[in-house]
Motif scaffolding. Structure first.
Motif, PDB file in Angstrom:
ATOM      1  N   HIS A   1       0.824  -1.215   0.000  1.00  0.00           N
ATOM      2  CA  HIS A   1       0.000   0.000   0.000  1.00  0.00           C
ATOM      3  C   HIS A   1       0.860   1.268   0.000  1.00  0.00           C
ATOM      4  CE1 HIS A   1       0.821  -0.537   4.343  1.00  0.00           C
ATOM      5  NE2 HIS A   1       0.795   0.776   4.367  1.00  0.00           N
ATOM      6  N   ALA A   2       2.134   1.134   0.414  1.00  0.00           N
ATOM      7  CA  ALA A   2       3.039   2.283   0.441  1.00  0.00           C
ATOM      8  C   ALA A   2       3.955   2.331  -0.769  1.00  0.00           C
ATOM      9  CB  ALA A   2       3.869   2.263   1.725  1.00  0.00           C
ATOM     10  N   GLY A   3       3.848   1.350  -1.649  1.00  0.00           N
ATOM     11  CA  GLY A   3       4.684   1.351  -2.843  1.00  0.00           C
ATOM     12  C   GLY A   3       6.148   1.099  -2.551  1.00  0.00           C
ATOM     13  N   LEU A   4       6.434   0.119  -1.694  1.00  0.00           N
ATOM     14  CA  LEU A   4       7.818  -0.257  -1.411  1.00  0.00           C
ATOM     15  C   LEU A   4       7.990  -1.748  -1.632  1.00  0.00           C
ATOM     16  CD1 LEU A   4      10.687   0.320  -0.321  1.00  0.00           C
ATOM     17  CD2 LEU A   4       9.793  -0.230   1.964  1.00  0.00           C
ATOM     18  N   PHE A   5       8.938  -2.102  -2.494  1.00  0.00           N
ATOM     19  CA  PHE A   5       9.241  -3.495  -2.804  1.00  0.00           C
ATOM     20  C   PHE A   5      10.757  -3.649  -2.721  1.00  0.00           C
ATOM     21  CE2 PHE A   5       5.225  -2.383  -4.558  1.00  0.00           C
ATOM     22  CZ  PHE A   5       4.420  -3.497  -4.358  1.00  0.00           C
ATOM     23  N   VAL A   6      11.222  -4.312  -1.663  1.00  0.00           N
ATOM     24  CA  VAL A   6      12.657  -4.435  -1.384  1.00  0.00           C
ATOM     25  C   VAL A   6      13.177  -5.696  -2.040  1.00  0.00           C
ATOM     26  CG1 VAL A   6      14.412  -4.602   0.414  1.00  0.00           C
ATOM     27  CG2 VAL A   6      12.391  -3.169   0.782  1.00  0.00           C
ATOM     28  N   VAL A   7      14.288  -5.580  -2.770  1.00  0.00           N
ATOM     29  CA  VAL A   7      14.788  -6.684  -3.585  1.00  0.00           C
ATOM     30  C   VAL A   7      16.277  -6.908  -3.326  1.00  0.00           C
ATOM     31  CG1 VAL A   7      13.091  -6.190  -5.391  1.00  0.00           C
ATOM     32  CG2 VAL A   7      15.400  -5.211  -5.546  1.00  0.00           C
TER      33      VAL A   7
ATOM     34  N   GLY B   1      18.219  -3.413  -3.245  1.00  0.00           N
ATOM     35  CA  GLY B   1      17.565  -2.290  -3.899  1.00  0.00           C
ATOM     36  C   GLY B   1      16.090  -2.253  -3.599  1.00  0.00           C
ATOM     37  N   TRP B   2      15.382  -1.379  -4.308  1.00  0.00           N
ATOM     38  CA  TRP B   2      13.942  -1.276  -4.107  1.00  0.00           C
ATOM     39  C   TRP B   2      13.282  -0.709  -5.359  1.00  0.00           C
ATOM     40  CZ3 TRP B   2      11.605   3.655  -4.113  1.00  0.00           C
ATOM     41  CH2 TRP B   2      12.486   4.744  -3.984  1.00  0.00           C
TER      42      TRP B   2
END
Length: 335
Positions: A193-199, A207-208
Motif C-alpha cells: 500500500h506504500a509502494g515499497l518493494f525491497v529486492v 535495492g527497491w
C-alpha cells in the motif's frame, strides 16, 4: 542451558515464537506475547523434531507447526491455553507456510512434488483444513504478498533450469515474471500500500522499487560494507531497517528511501536475528548479547533522532526484577 533459535514474528508483530531446548528434554515451541510483553511459555502439544523445524506465529496468538517426515507433512495448530490440533497431512516432498493477509485465512501452504510442480493450499480460520487452490509447474521458494487481499503472491520459481521472481494470481491461476529484464532479482519483502518493494540480486546487491516490475534503484547506502541485509520496513514504507554484521557484533542501519539518508543506530554488543517486525511502537527483533540468552528487543522508530536506546521485551534473564537494565520495558543504553 536453554538454547533459543529460529525466531519468527506474527504478521503485525504482536507475537513471536521460537524453538527452544535445554539439551535434555528435547525441543519445544516457545510463545512470546508482546502487546503487552509477558514472559515466554511453551506451547502444549507442539513437538518440533529439531532446530530446523518450521513454524508460523499468528496474530491471534496461535502457532502453526510444520512437522515433516520423508513423504508426509503435518500442519498442527497450537495455542498456549488449549490442546494442539492437527489441521491436515499433505503428501509432498516439501512444504512451507506463509502468513496470509486475509482475516478469514490462517495461512497459505505451498507443497512441492517431484514432477516438478507446486500446489498452493489455503488454511481457513474455521476448521483450518488445507484446501488446494491451484498447482503450477516448477518449484516455488519463498513468498511475499503483492496486495492486501491475498490475491497475488510473489515467489521465486525454479523452472526449466531458470530461477526467476514471478507473480502467481490465486484467482486466475496466471504466472508472470515480475522483472523479466532482470531475471536475477528476488523480492525480499514489500509494503504494497506504500509502494515499497525491497529486492536483492544474485550479486548480493540490495535495492527497491515503487511497484512490482517497476524501475529498480540500488542505493549506495544499502550496499556498503559489513554484509547489509534488510530486515523490515515501517508501515509508511519510508524507512527500511538493515542489519550490519561486524564480526560477532551486529549494528542496525535505518535507511530513508526518499531522502537517501542512512543512520546507524547504537546498540549494545550482541547479534540481531534474521527476523524482525516493525510495529507502531518500534522495530522488534531477536537479540543475543554476550551476557544474556536470546530474547526479543525493540527500538523506537524515533531513536534515530533521540537517544538511540532500545529495550528488551519480556527478557527471560531478568523477569520480574523491576528497575534492572534489561527487565521488561526498561530501556538499555548502548555502550
Amino acid at each position: 542451558m536453554l538454547t533459543r533459535t529460529a525466531f519468527r514474528f506474527s504478521p503485525r508483530g504482536s507475537y513471536a515464537a521460537c524453538l527452544a531446548s535445554d539439551g535434555v528434554a528435547g525441543w519445544h515451541v516457545e510463545h512470546w506475547p508482546l502487546d503487552p510483553a509477558r514472559p515466554p511459555s511453551p506451547v502444549p502439544g507442539l513437538a518440533p523434531t529439531g532446530p530446523h523445524s518450521r513454524m508460523l506465529p499468528l496474530d491471534d496468538g496461535g502457532v502453526l507447526l510444520h512437522h515433516a517426515t520423508p513423504d508426509r507433512h503435518r500442519i498442527i495448530l497450537g495455542r498456549p491455553d488449549r490442546p494442539a490440533r492437527l489441521l491436515g497431512t499433505l503428501a509432498a516432498l516439501g512444504l512451507q507456510l506463509i502468513p496470509h493477509p486475509a482475516h478469514d485465512t490462517l495461512a497459505l501452504a505451498i507443497t512441492t512434488r517431484s514432477d516438478p510442480s507446486a500446489t498452493l493450499w489455503l488454511l481457513g480460520r474455521g476448521d483450518g483444513e488445507p484446501r488446494p487452490v491451484l498447482t503450477v509447474s516448477g518449484l516455488l521458494i519463498g513468498g511475499t504478498w503483492l496486495d492486501p487481499g491475498g490475491r497475488q503472491l510473489a515467489v521465486n520459481r525454479a523452472y526449466q533450469g531458470d530461477l526467476t521472481c514471478v507473480a502467481v494470481d490465486l484467482h486466475s491461476g496466471t504466472v508472470e515474471e515480475i522483472w523479466p529484464d532482470h531475471p536475477s532479482v528476488r523480492l525480499l519483502f514489500a509494503v504494497p500500500h506504500a509502494g515499497l518493494f525491497v529486492v536483492a540480486d544474485d550479486n548480493g546487491r540490495i535495492g527497491w522499487a515503487c511497484s512490482p516490475g517497476g524501475r529498480l534503484q540500488w542505493p549506495a547506502e544499502l550496499n556498503g560494507p559489513h554484509n547489509p541485509w534488510p530486515l523490515a520496513a515501517d508501515v509508511t514504507g519510508e524507512q527500511v531497517a538493515v542489519r550490519l554484521d561486524q564480526g560477532g557484533r551486529s549494528r542496525l542501519l535505518v535507511y530513508e528511501r526518499h531522502t537517501g539518508r542512512a543512520m546507524v543506530l547504537p546498540l549494545p554488543a550482541g547479534h540481531l536475528g534474521d527476523a524482525a517486525a516493525w510495529t507502531p511502537t518500534g522495530l522488534r527483533f531477536a537479540f543475543t548479547g554476550p551476557d544474556r540468552r536470546t530474547g526479543v528487543a525493540e527500538i523506537a522508530p524515533s531513536a534515530a533522532q533521540a537517544a538511540g536506546t532500545f529495550r528488551l521485551l519480556a527478557d527471560p534473564d531478568s523477569r520480574g526484577v523491576p528497575g534492572l537494565p534489561g527487565a521488561p520495558g526498561v530501556p538499555v543504553h548502548a555502550g
